[in-house]
Design an enzyme around this catalytic site. Structure first.
Site, mmCIF file in Angstrom:
data_model
loop_
_atom_site.group_PDB
_atom_site.id
_atom_site.type_symbol
_atom_site.label_atom_id
_atom_site.label_comp_id
_atom_site.label_asym_id
_atom_site.label_seq_id
_atom_site.Cartn_x
_atom_site.Cartn_y
_atom_site.Cartn_z
ATOM 1 N N GLY A 1 10.870 -38.787 -5.918
ATOM 2 C CA GLY A 1 12.228 -38.260 -5.865
ATOM 3 C C GLY A 1 13.219 -39.051 -6.702
ATOM 4 O O GLY A 1 14.065 -38.480 -7.394
ATOM 5 N N ASN B 1 19.428 -36.036 3.745
ATOM 6 C CA ASN B 1 18.375 -36.837 4.365
ATOM 7 C C ASN B 1 18.816 -37.515 5.653
ATOM 8 O O ASN B 1 17.993 -37.860 6.482
ATOM 9 C CB ASN B 1 17.856 -37.895 3.384
ATOM 10 C CG ASN B 1 18.963 -38.603 2.641
ATOM 11 O OD1 ASN B 1 19.787 -37.977 1.971
ATOM 12 N ND2 ASN B 1 18.999 -39.904 2.773
ATOM 13 N N SER C 1 9.550 -34.639 -3.775
ATOM 14 C CA SER C 1 8.732 -35.835 -3.611
ATOM 15 C C SER C 1 7.639 -35.567 -2.580
ATOM 16 O O SER C 1 7.931 -35.144 -1.456
ATOM 17 C CB SER C 1 9.640 -36.982 -3.142
ATOM 18 O OG SER C 1 8.891 -38.149 -2.982
ATOM 19 N N HIS D 1 5.618 -37.357 -0.692
ATOM 20 C CA HIS D 1 5.407 -38.056 0.598
ATOM 21 C C HIS D 1 6.308 -37.531 1.708
ATOM 22 O O HIS D 1 6.148 -37.906 2.869
ATOM 23 C CB HIS D 1 5.538 -39.576 0.428
ATOM 24 C CG HIS D 1 6.919 -40.093 0.222
ATOM 25 N ND1 HIS D 1 7.621 -40.714 1.221
ATOM 26 C CD2 HIS D 1 7.734 -40.113 -0.859
ATOM 27 C CE1 HIS D 1 8.802 -41.099 0.762
ATOM 28 N NE2 HIS D 1 8.893 -40.747 -0.509
ATOM 29 N N THR E 1 0.205 -42.065 -18.343
ATOM 30 C CA THR E 1 -1.051 -41.422 -17.932
ATOM 31 C C THR E 1 -0.856 -40.679 -16.615
ATOM 32 O O THR E 1 -0.302 -41.231 -15.672
ATOM 33 C CB THR E 1 -2.156 -42.493 -17.781
ATOM 34 O OG1 THR E 1 -2.309 -43.135 -19.046
ATOM 35 C CG2 THR E 1 -3.485 -41.890 -17.350
ATOM 36 N N CYS F 1 16.100 -45.836 2.716
ATOM 37 C CA CYS F 1 16.509 -46.744 1.647
ATOM 38 C C CYS F 1 17.717 -47.572 2.043
ATOM 39 O O CYS F 1 18.029 -48.543 1.391
ATOM 40 C CB CYS F 1 16.825 -45.967 0.381
ATOM 41 S SG CYS F 1 16.181 -44.331 0.434
#
Ligand code: PLP
Length: 380
Positions: free
Chosen positions: A69, A149, A197, A199, A235, A323
């Protein structure tokens, strides 16, 4: 243990783990190679892109895999601003965005951007009319999250998208909390850029995507190799991409049933808390909120103390967003909805998931009543 912190992260679904394993063991080829082993990885990545695109009503070449995210938000905000810099330098966002958007805006302010941080109402809703009035001739980007959130408030995204489209302004939405939890159609919502995101919807950590509409001509964010059609170097994280695909499919499959169950549990627990704990107050909109989100303030109580005592009883919850754990001061979201400091500091976020049960809701309500009472008594 009772896990009530699904907005912070979720358990990786067994289907996702199973889908990933062969790409960690047998199919480890670099998707950029020319041999068969590489081709297996490449095919998996392109199938995942197709699957994710379908979940949003998008085209596969509008999906770009990222590391989650935060990267998607930073890419969207910074690259959209840079791409439109010749047209203007004004960005509109809201005061309750995740820090991945707010800090990206602050970064741009240091480089000449002017940012309007829209107020929200007492429930945390952005008023589309106020947003419309904030638009200036030099506005180049509107970034408003799909769902918050901390307090779970769902924004009037379609109305905002319609305004942005009518004015020819790029519209980004941070859908990290919404994708996989509610149906989203990028076309109908007039979304140009959307962050998600894995997760947060039972996929692995460190993988996400940015939807970039084919009409949004924004540049790359990471510079290097030619991966992701030259727009996102690095990658490809094939196992994680495949895990996210499986999680996205599963989230869409169980969405209706999961939402119904979570709403039932959520409203039951909210009801018990509000009835049984004197002075408790629900933060966020009563109905326009994510199915699994509960954010409650307890006056005369520090949220932090409640969380520690819940943890001692094996209950995982949080105060604000994951966070901001460890950050000092009340959350910017709770401040933006006008909560007095005392109530903001006494806030606890409980976010539910499909594995939670009614028995757990009763255990949490009992524990909270006892904990809040104990803290208040000790203070007297
Ligand atoms: N945006 C929102 C609304 C979030 O809730 C989060 C994570 O909590 C993020 C962005 C950042 O996502 P990630 O943890 O994948 O970097």
């Amino acid at each position: 243990m009772i896990y009530l912190d699904h907005a912070a992260t979720t358990r990786t679904a067994p289907e996702a783990v199973e889908a990933m394993l062969p790409y960690l063991t047998d199919y480890y080829g670099n998707a950029g190679g020319i041999y068969t082993l590489a081709n297996d990885s490449r095919k998996a990545v392109s199938r995942a892109r197709q699957t994710i695109a379908e979940t949003l009503g998008a085209e596969p070449n509008e999906i770009y895999f990222t590391a989650g995210g935060t990267e998607s938000d930073n890419w969207a905000v910074i690259a959209a601003y840079e791409a439109c810099r010749h047209k203007g330098n004004h960005i509109i966002t809201s005061k309750i965005e995740h820090h991945a958007v707010l800090r990206a805006c602050e970064y741009l302010e240091k480089r000449g951007a002017e940012v309007t941080y829209l107020d929200v109402d007492e429930n945390g809703i952005v008023d589309p009319e106020r947003l419309d009035r904030a638009i200036r001739p030099d506005t180049v980007l509107i970034s408003v999250m799909y769902a918050n959130n901390e307090i779970g408030t769902i924004q009037p995204v379609r109305e905002i998208g319609e305004i942005a489209a009518a004015r020819g302004i790029l519209f980004h939405t941070d859908a990290v909390q919404a994708y996989g939890q509610m149906p989203i159609r990028v076309g109908e919502d007039h979304i140009d850029l959307l962050s998600a995101s894995a997760h947060k919807f039972n996929g692995p950590k460190g993988i996400g995507f940015l939807y970039i509409s084919r009409n949004a001509k924004i540049g790359s964010f990471l510079h290097g190799g030619q991966q992701e059609r030259g727009r996102r170097a690095g990658t490809e994280n094939v196992p994680a991409i495949v895990g996210m695909e499986a999680a996205a499919q599963r989230a869409c499959r169980i969405m209706e049933q999961k939402t119904a169950k979570e709403i039932q549990l959520r409203d039951y627990l909210i009801g018990r808390i509000l009835r049984e704990i004197p002075g408790s107050r629900l933060n966020g909109h009563p109905t326009q909120r994510l199915a699994g989100n509960i954010n409650i303030s307890f006056p005369s109580v520090e949220g932090e103390s409640v969380l520690i005592m819940l943890d001692m009883r094996g209950i995982c919850a949080s105060g604000g967003s994951a966070c901001t754990t460890g950050a000092v001061g009340p959350s910017h979201v709770l401040r933006a909805i006008g909560l007095p400091e005392e109530l903001a500091k006494g806030a606890v976020r409980l976010t539910l998931g499909e594995e939670n049960t009614m028995e757990e809701m009763d255990a949490v309500a009992d524990a909270l009543a006892e904990i809040v009472d104990r803290i208040r008594t000790l203070r007297l």
